[in-house]
Design an enzyme around this catalytic site. Structure first.
Site, PDB file in Angstrom:
ATOM      1  CE  LYS A 180      -7.263   0.668   6.358  1.00 54.57           C
ATOM      2  NZ  LYS A 180      -8.047   0.974   5.333  1.00 54.57           N
ATOM      3  CG  HIS A 196      -1.974   0.977   1.263  1.00 55.61           C
ATOM      4  ND1 HIS A 196      -1.705   2.239   1.899  1.00 55.61           N
ATOM      5  CD2 HIS A 196      -3.348   1.151   1.226  1.00 55.61           C
ATOM      6  CE1 HIS A 196      -2.572   2.997   1.891  1.00 55.61           C
ATOM      7  NE2 HIS A 196      -3.816   2.095   1.561  1.00 55.61           N
ATOM      8  CD  GLN A 202      -6.869  -4.255   4.749  1.00 51.04           C
ATOM      9  OE1 GLN A 202      -8.002  -4.843   4.811  1.00 51.04           O
ATOM     10  NE2 GLN A 202      -7.052  -2.947   4.135  1.00 51.04           N
ATOM     11  CB  CYS A 252      -3.713   3.684  -1.463  1.00 52.30           C
ATOM     12  SG  CYS A 252      -4.847   4.925  -1.252  1.00 52.30           S
ATOM     13  CG  ASP A 270       0.687  -1.960   5.983  1.00 53.84           C
ATOM     14  OD1 ASP A 270      -0.374  -1.929   6.844  1.00 53.84           O
ATOM     15  OD2 ASP A 270       0.524  -1.432   4.816  1.00 53.84           O
TER      16      ASP A 270
END
Ligand SMILES: Cc1ncc(COP(=O)(O)O)c(C=O)c1O
Ligand SMILES: Cc1ncc(COP(=O)(O)O)c(C=O)c1O
Lengths: 409, 150, 409, 150
Positions: free
Chosen positions: A225, A122, A202, A365, A199
């Site tokens: 999220k 991302h 998610q 993104c 990261d």
């Protein structure tokens, strides 16, 4: 399939009508809806506790501080951190990664050093490193994606050497749903003494995550999220690294002393939390992880795998539809990107929206990944605890309708 | 007709699938680029102008049906016209699309009489987030025209 | 005195009891309470609009984007900006100033350059510049405070030269309440081509502020100090400076293109808003400025001046009480710091808290100023729209009680 | 007695206003510094130790009545004692203040018999945010003791 349909009643927004149809919300990879438990936690905070934290000798301020710090403990617990102080509250994943790039990168990277990324990152895990490479002279390297939409590790040996100081990888792609090869990269990093940044925007919301087992040095994620408020996220770091890392932002609350020309920092985690933090949002974040813990992250994962399998099966029945992502739900999460015939993703989103179906369309993104896949944009449906197989059926019907609108039969 | 049918009229899908004047120019021309960062649409324009008249143009880039069709119809509509006339067409288009203020120049009694195929884009007005798709080609065109008069 | 007592009913938290007494909230300089109008705006956003902004072709996302961008327009309007795009949403004042220090400072400051501050600055307007001076080699200079607790401009001529590139000053001290000499420093900056940064965390909430008249280049403030949510603030900048300034944080939404090794930025203001912004908080911020506009900032200022005058008068009646701040309410706001006999500020706060009175005690994130005043800590009462002269009377009684507890008669 | 009177007992105010053993040591000693960033309290300690016995100490810094009185009472209580005994006093103090777990060592029948004046600090327990004020001197002391055994 685990039945979570009783949860839907907790989400007021899911009762909305859009264009005369009940909302079918399939954009949770972008941001999730919030249960009343989270909305009310924020509301109650403002109505009964609101005060600034850490600075007050009065009752309200002590209560606000307790609420804020107990949310930190909840979030730490949720990801298996050994101590609440390993969790820094940030504005979100993006800010968390920037804090690493600046706080660690500006002070530890230089000419000749390398940061290793993957093509599926991302922008939040690309652009901060580009900025730091401009300031420090370090360079960026990339692992590519193979035909199965997973990170290609075959070139790792060629790239890996002592000059690689950071390996930054997504725990799960928000485009293809593919899980990132965190374990393999942690091993690789060990061999050359690099730090590993995950990261987890998610990952943490969708897959049970235990940072004490993961082996990464830093893990970043966002509350919004995972059923929580906007405006807050977390950076988990290994204690000794947080200790050594410089703060990015300077200001109140992150110091132990300020003189005219120099200052000393407060202990971790406060040295990374300059200024008035997002207090009400932290309280909401705490309520969100409470909610997810009650559902149980193993069940969340099971539910999503089942719904993703169902979705992949149904989408396979639609002519001219291409899915960009691994077919095996053990190796992926519930973000399903696709292209339908020659219908542009943006047009798909518009058509579906007419039937109350919310999907994302665009580059998500992740422009480097889109270039690699050689698509300008994809449409993406993504799932969370409140989604059902009926939502997938509604999506299926909407896509068939899109074919009709575009004169395909 | 449903709003969707109005949005995706056949003539629009035709322009989307068979875009006019794709490519690039080799002779003297100005070049302009437009982008819609929120959806990733790109519109690149080569424009050849002689004595205040648009003599040729070529389009590249990619995007949704609305942005591509709008560009293709624009191409059909402006080649061979004087810059001043093209500026007037642009103005009329933007008013028709409610991008600029003014009385809609289109004559509902005689469809196509004022802006030709472009009038089929009126269905986009019911989809506010898509208006910028229809507008992309025209903003890029204005950029190109500004270059010719610099 | 303008009567704003009818507003109190809008603030649910003011109905709380603390230690058996009705709450007397005198810590608004730290953070303000929130009216139902703001609390409900956030609540309603989560219940009916919640979606990610800027990226969606579906109805909800368009509504969320509208809500977010219309709050930007409201905030811009509130401070007299000519265009909404001059307002960047940040996490708060602290982040806003860090964005200037990094985005402008890292790219424009170097060895030999100077940043001019004042001794009364909040840590938020000191520490970022110290950090940047470490990275760039620029040096810091300070204007002192005179006996009237105002910035001492007599040394300005000695310090001012072409090497001064930034003048960063507080619009109003959160300790003494003194207004900063913004106009004089804007003039001085013009003479040498420096930019002027105004820490308006205490200015914008309390004094009608028109950035188009102020002459400053950057103005930073926080929503939570002006009835809005935590987790959001704003950076106003002159358009051409915002144009030229580099973004600090990199990530999604702030780019127009991302390639593997370099990127291009989105237009202002989005290039400064990496990642998912504090959307619900922006909506609440919009509701807060709506509320303040309805009350009218001139009335807010009048009300606070009256109450401050009343407070200064009453406090003057208490033996051994010293106020640190200008006596003239035209030259100050409503943050009133004081010391009572030999009772430590922390003890004062504890004693007052027993009577439900919330005041702040400590260094107020202004250690350089505390050293200058030669006090380790002060107690501070601060006022806002919902405070009344009765609150001041309650404070008076509490302070007399503190004397008794400490055996002073 | 109100909680406030319990918090600000006369003996505490006396130690606050007439702190024992202020100053610094010139002979051999270890130095430790403690800070309470949230309120700005500072506690500096010079500690002289010979053969496992605390022979002298001196206190500087500033802060609220609780932190200063706690330090002053501590000074009274530990000079002349063996380090092992001082560690035991520290432990008892922290248990009394609910900073560490354990059964309160104080004998309510015989006030002052276990920890002397320090027992007057029990009123602080009703003010959780102030407990760290009472603790500051002791944490700094532990730091100093650790240095002597290094
Ligand atoms: C004068 C001043 N500047 C800056 C700040 C920092 O604001 P925030 O904590 O909202 O970032 C404050 C408030 O604490 C302040 O009073
Ligand atoms: C994989 C991934 N990383 C980072 C981000 C950025 O998160 P945020 O926008 O909350 O900072 C996102 C979400 O947009 C994401 O999906």
């Amino acid at each position: 399939m685990i039945d979570l349909s009783h949860l839907r009643g907790d989400f007021p927004l899911l009762e909305r009508e859009i264009n005369g149809y009940p909302l079918t919300y399939l954009d949770s990879a972008s941001t999730t809806q919030k249960p009343v438990q989270v909305i009310d936690a924020v509301d109650t905070y403002y109505r009964t506790i609101n005060a600034n934290v850490h600075r007050g000798a009065y009752t309200l301020a002590a209560e606000a501080t307790d609420a804020y710090e107990s949310s930190r403990a909840k979030v730490a617990d949720f990801i298996g951190a050994s101590h609440a102080n390993e969790v820094v509250f940030t504005r979100g994943t993006t800010t968390a990664i920037n804090f690493i790039a600046y706080g660690w990168g500006l002070n530890n990277l230089g000419e000749g050093d390398k940061v290793l990324l993957t093509v599926m990152e991302h922008h939040a895990n690309v652009v901060p490193w580009q900025i730091i490479s401009r300031y420090t002279g370090c360079s960026l390297e990339y692992l590519s994606i193979d035909d199965g939409f997973e990170v290609d590790l075959t070139t790792l040996d060629d790239i890996l050497d002592e000059r690689v100081k950071v390996i930054a990888v997504s725990g799960m792609s928000n485009v293809t749903g593919a899980l990132g090869p965190v374990t393999a990269l942690v091993e690789a990093a060990k061999a050359v003494g690099a730090i590993v940044v995950v990261d987890a925007a998610q990952l943490v919301p969708h897959v049970p995550t235990d940072v004490s087992q993961l082996g990464a040095d830093f893990v970043a994620f966002s509350a919004h999220k995972m059923l929580g408020p906007t405006g807050i996220g977390a950076l988990w770091g290994k204690p000794d690294l947080l200790e050594r890392m410089e703060p990015t932002e300077g200001g109140g609350e992150m110091i132990s002393d300020v003189q005219l020309y120099e200052s000393r920092w407060a202990p971790v985690p406060h040295k990374f939390e300059a200024g008035t933090p997002p207090i009400a949002q932290a309280v909401g974040f705490g309520a969100a992880v409470d909610y997810l813990s009650k559902v149980g992250m193993a069940d969340v994962r099971d539910h999503e795998q089942a719904i993703t399998r169902y979705a992949l099966d149904r989408l396979a029945d639609i002519p001219d539809l291409t899915v960009y992502g691994p077919p095996d739900v053990e190796r992926r999460g519930g973000a399903v990107s696709f292209q339908l015939a020659d219908i542009h993703a943006h047009d798909i989103a518009t058509i579906l929206d007419q039937y109350g179906i919310a999907v994302r369309a665009g580059h998500h993104c992740a422009k480097p990944l889109m270039r690699h896949l050689d698509v300008p944009a994809t449409a993406r449906a993504s799932f969370y605890v409140y989604n059902t197989t009926e939502d997938v059926d509604t999506l299926y019907d909407g896509l068939i309708e899109a074919r009709t609108v575009f004169g395909l039969t | 007709m449903t709003s969707l049918d109005e949005l995706y009229r056949e003539v629009i899908l035709d322009h989307y699938r068979n875009p006019r004047r794709r490519g690039s120019l080799s002779g003297p021309h100005v070049h302009a680029e437009g982008q819609n960062p929120s959806c990733g649409d790109e519109f690149f324009l080569d424009l050849a102008v002689e004595d205040g008249v648009i003599t040729d143009l070529a389009i590249s880039g990619q995007g949704c049906s609305i942005s591509q069709a709008s560009g293709s119809m624009m191409a059909d509509n402006i080649v061979g016209k004087r810059i001043s006339d093209v500026r007037e067409i642009t103005r009329k288009f933007k008013i028709m699309m409610s991008i600029e203020d003014g009385d809609n120049p289109v004559d509902p009694e005689r469809p196509g009489s004022v802006l030709g195929d472009l009038e089929s884009l009126q269905g986009v007005r019911k989809f506010p987030v898509r208006i910028k798709c229809a507008d992309l080609a025209w903003t890029t065109l204005e950029d190109a025209l500004d270059q010719t008069t610099e």
